[in-house]
Design a protein around this motif. Structure first.
Motif, short mmCIF file in Angstrom:
data_model
loop_
_atom_site.label_atom_id
_atom_site.label_comp_id
_atom_site.label_asym_id
_atom_site.label_seq_id
_atom_site.Cartn_x
_atom_site.Cartn_y
_atom_site.Cartn_z
N VAL A 127 0.80 -1.29 0.14
CA VAL A 127 -0.06 0.02 0.26
C VAL A 127 0.95 1.23 0.07
CG1 VAL A 127 -1.77 1.97 1.03
CG2 VAL A 127 -1.65 -1.56 0.83
N ARG A 128 2.44 1.17 0.81
CA ARG A 128 2.73 2.59 1.34
C ARG A 128 3.51 2.68 -0.87
NH1 ARG A 128 3.38 0.70 6.22
NH2 ARG A 128 5.14 -0.59 5.77
N GLN A 129 3.64 1.74 -1.01
CA GLN A 129 4.51 1.82 -2.28
C GLN A 129 4.04 2.58 -3.17
OE1 GLN A 129 6.10 -2.42 -3.70
NE2 GLN A 129 7.00 -1.30 -5.57
N ARG A 130 2.60 1.93 -2.92
CA ARG A 130 1.34 1.84 -4.28
C ARG A 130 1.51 3.67 -3.51
NH1 ARG A 130 -2.84 -1.24 -6.75
NH2 ARG A 130 -1.43 -3.11 -7.81
N GLU A 131 1.00 4.19 -3.10
CA GLU A 131 0.66 5.64 -2.47
C GLU A 131 1.81 6.08 -2.85
OE1 GLU A 131 0.27 5.59 2.06
OE2 GLU A 131 -2.03 4.48 1.33
N ILE A 181 2.23 9.30 -5.85
CA ILE A 181 2.46 10.50 -5.73
C ILE A 181 3.63 11.16 -6.56
CG2 ILE A 181 4.28 11.69 -3.51
CD1 ILE A 181 2.67 10.46 -1.56
N GLU A 182 4.00 9.91 -7.13
CA GLU A 182 5.66 10.18 -8.35
C GLU A 182 5.11 10.86 -9.28
OE1 GLU A 182 8.29 6.58 -8.64
OE2 GLU A 182 9.11 7.21 -6.73
N GLN A 183 3.67 10.02 -9.89
CA GLN A 183 2.94 10.14 -11.01
C GLN A 183 2.48 11.81 -11.29
OE1 GLN A 183 3.39 8.50 -13.45
NE2 GLN A 183 2.25 9.43 -14.49
N GLN A 184 1.84 12.33 -9.74
CA GLN A 184 1.82 13.90 -9.38
C GLN A 184 2.48 14.41 -9.82
OE1 GLN A 184 -0.72 12.86 -5.70
NE2 GLN A 184 -2.03 12.44 -7.20
#
Length: 107
Positions: A69-73, A77-80
């Protein structure tokens, strides 16, 4: 002929992972249940990255570990951040094009 209301249902595997979701009426739901298929007749509340049915609790739970979950979040953030950088580059190019037009004698 009477039309039966269709609702979204989820078929899950023995471990609770979603196999498929369908838009079914009561007849189709009962037919699948009679075939010993796991049909869940309601969705989950809140946000889950990989919803998984917990047969003991009889509710949807997160199928990912806390680390996943932390990795997906972090990926979100990186994509944004990348999108924001792209917007900034596009703005810089537009400003540069306007300056070039001014130098050429445009308005």
């Amino acid at each position: 002929m009477e039309t039966l209301e269709k609702i979204e249902v989820y078929e899950v595997s023995d471990d609770g992972s979603i196999i498929e979701n369908y838009l079914w009426d009561a007849y189709e739901i009962n037919e699948a249940i009679s075939e010993d298929r796991h049909i869940i007749q309601f969705g989950w509340q809140g946000s889950l990255y990989e919803p998984k049915w917990d047969f003991v609790k009889e509710e949807w739970v997160e199928g990912l570990t806390d680390e996943e979950v932390r990795q997906r979040e972090q990926e979100i953030i990186e994509q944004q951040s990348k999108l924001n950088e792209a917007d900034m580059q596009a703005l810089a190019i537009l400003e540069l094009a306007m300056e070039i037009e001014k130098l050429k004698g445009g308005s």
